[in-house]
Design a protein around this motif. Structure first.
Motif, PDB file in Angstrom:
ATOM      1  N   GLU A 149       0.844  -1.203   0.000  1.00  0.00           N
ATOM      2  CA  GLU A 149       0.000   0.000   0.000  1.00  0.00           C
ATOM      3  C   GLU A 149       0.880   1.254   0.000  1.00  0.00           C
ATOM      4  N   ARG A 150       1.953   1.232   0.759  1.00  0.00           N
ATOM      5  CA  ARG A 150       2.876   2.373   0.768  1.00  0.00           C
ATOM      6  C   ARG A 150       3.471   2.596  -0.631  1.00  0.00           C
ATOM      7  N   ARG A 151       3.868   1.499  -1.259  1.00  0.00           N
ATOM      8  CA  ARG A 151       4.431   1.610  -2.614  1.00  0.00           C
ATOM      9  C   ARG A 151       3.404   2.181  -3.588  1.00  0.00           C
ATOM     10  N   ARG A 152       2.174   1.667  -3.490  1.00  0.00           N
ATOM     11  CA  ARG A 152       1.108   2.142  -4.390  1.00  0.00           C
ATOM     12  C   ARG A 152       0.853   3.631  -4.184  1.00  0.00           C
ATOM     13  N   ILE A 153       0.782   4.034  -2.910  1.00  0.00           N
ATOM     14  CA  ILE A 153       0.542   5.455  -2.618  1.00  0.00           C
ATOM     15  C   ILE A 153       1.725   6.292  -3.109  1.00  0.00           C
ATOM     16  N   ALA A 154       2.946   5.803  -2.895  1.00  0.00           N
ATOM     17  CA  ALA A 154       4.125   6.536  -3.356  1.00  0.00           C
ATOM     18  C   ALA A 154       4.107   6.664  -4.881  1.00  0.00           C
ATOM     19  N   ARG A 155       3.728   5.596  -5.583  1.00  0.00           N
ATOM     20  CA  ARG A 155       3.664   5.628  -7.044  1.00  0.00           C
ATOM     21  C   ARG A 155       2.617   6.622  -7.512  1.00  0.00           C
ATOM     22  N   GLU A 156       1.436   6.568  -6.860  1.00  0.00           N
ATOM     23  CA  GLU A 156       0.365   7.501  -7.240  1.00  0.00           C
ATOM     24  C   GLU A 156       0.787   8.933  -6.976  1.00  0.00           C
ATOM     25  N   LEU A 157       1.385   9.163  -5.798  1.00  0.00           N
ATOM     26  CA  LEU A 157       1.846  10.520  -5.494  1.00  0.00           C
ATOM     27  C   LEU A 157       2.905  10.964  -6.505  1.00  0.00           C
ATOM     28  N   HIS A 158       3.803  10.078  -6.825  1.00  0.00           N
ATOM     29  CA  HIS A 158       4.862  10.411  -7.780  1.00  0.00           C
ATOM     30  C   HIS A 158       4.277  10.715  -9.151  1.00  0.00           C
ATOM     31  N   ASP A 159       3.361   9.828  -9.596  1.00  0.00           N
ATOM     32  CA  ASP A 159       2.768  10.026 -10.927  1.00  0.00           C
ATOM     33  C   ASP A 159       1.929  11.298 -10.960  1.00  0.00           C
ATOM     34  N   GLU A 160       1.061  11.481  -9.918  1.00  0.00           N
ATOM     35  CA  GLU A 160       0.201  12.672  -9.899  1.00  0.00           C
ATOM     36  C   GLU A 160       1.028  13.934  -9.736  1.00  0.00           C
ATOM     37  N   LEU A 161       2.024  13.876  -8.843  1.00  0.00           N
ATOM     38  CA  LEU A 161       2.859  15.044  -8.624  1.00  0.00           C
ATOM     39  C   LEU A 161       3.661  15.361  -9.893  1.00  0.00           C
ATOM     40  N   GLY A 162       4.143  14.295 -10.543  1.00  0.00           N
ATOM     41  CA  GLY A 162       4.871  14.496 -11.787  1.00  0.00           C
ATOM     42  C   GLY A 162       3.991  15.130 -12.855  1.00  0.00           C
ATOM     43  N   GLN A 163       2.770  14.663 -12.965  1.00  0.00           N
ATOM     44  CA  GLN A 163       1.838  15.231 -13.939  1.00  0.00           C
ATOM     45  C   GLN A 163       1.504  16.672 -13.577  1.00  0.00           C
ATOM     46  N   SER A 164       1.289  16.901 -12.271  1.00  0.00           N
ATOM     47  CA  SER A 164       0.953  18.260 -11.833  1.00  0.00           C
ATOM     48  C   SER A 164       2.117  19.209 -12.106  1.00  0.00           C
TER      49      SER A 164
END
Length: 171
Positions: free
Chosen positions: A140-155
């Motif tokens: 779950e931590r990895r998934r959240i980190a990936r989502e944050l990374h992807d969303e933050l990267g897109q943002s």
């Protein structure tokens, strides 16, 4: 032989004397008084009772010794069970009790063994569930980190594009 006073007191009859008036054939009345002295009989009874009392004392000693030995054997089994329960209390579930005698203790030893097996299985299941829970948390931590990374990267990319387009519109 000296007869103890307690024995004399215990066996002496209540009526030690008696009187009776008897009429003789010539018409005269005679008073007959009987006073019993049970001393000889009490002494004879004491001699016989001593053997019986000695036998009773010997029997009581034998019964006490038999009870002592029997309870000693029974408590040996109880001590074995108690030591095993203390091992279980410390978390050592691996040891097993041998069947004990008498049969009642044998049933108790089987129940203690079943309890130890059940506790060992529960501990193993708890460990497996804890490991699975940790693995799920890590995933779950990895998934959240990936989502944050992807969303933050897109943002950040969107902000850059907007900033670049704003710069381009000023020129």
């Amino acid at each position: 032989i000296h007869t103890p006073a307690w024995f004399v007191w215990a066996v002496t009859p209540d009526l030690l004397s008696g009187e009776k008036q008897v009429t003789r054939p010539d018409g005269r009345r005679i008073r007959i008084a009987v006073r019993a002295n049970p001393g000889d009989e009490i002494e004879e009874t004491w001699i016989e009772a001593r053997g019986f009392l000695s036998l009773m004392v010997a029997l009581a000693v034998a019964v006490a010794a038999l009870v002592h030995v029997s309870l000693g054997r029974a408590f040996k089994s109880v001590n074995v069970i108690l030591r095993r329960l203390e091992d279980i209390e410390r978390g050592d579930y691996g040891k097993r009790l041998e069947p004990l005698a008498p049969p009642e203790f044998g049933r108790i030893s089987c129940a203690v063994n079943r309890m130890a097996e059940t506790l060992e299985q529960a501990r193993n299941e708890n460990r497996a569930l804890s490991q699975k829970s940790l693995a799920i948390q890590e995933e779950e931590r990895r998934r959240i980190a990936r989502e944050l990374h992807d969303e933050l990267g897109q943002s950040i990319s969107a902000v850059r594009l907007m900033a670049a387009s704003l710069r381009n519109t000023k020129d």
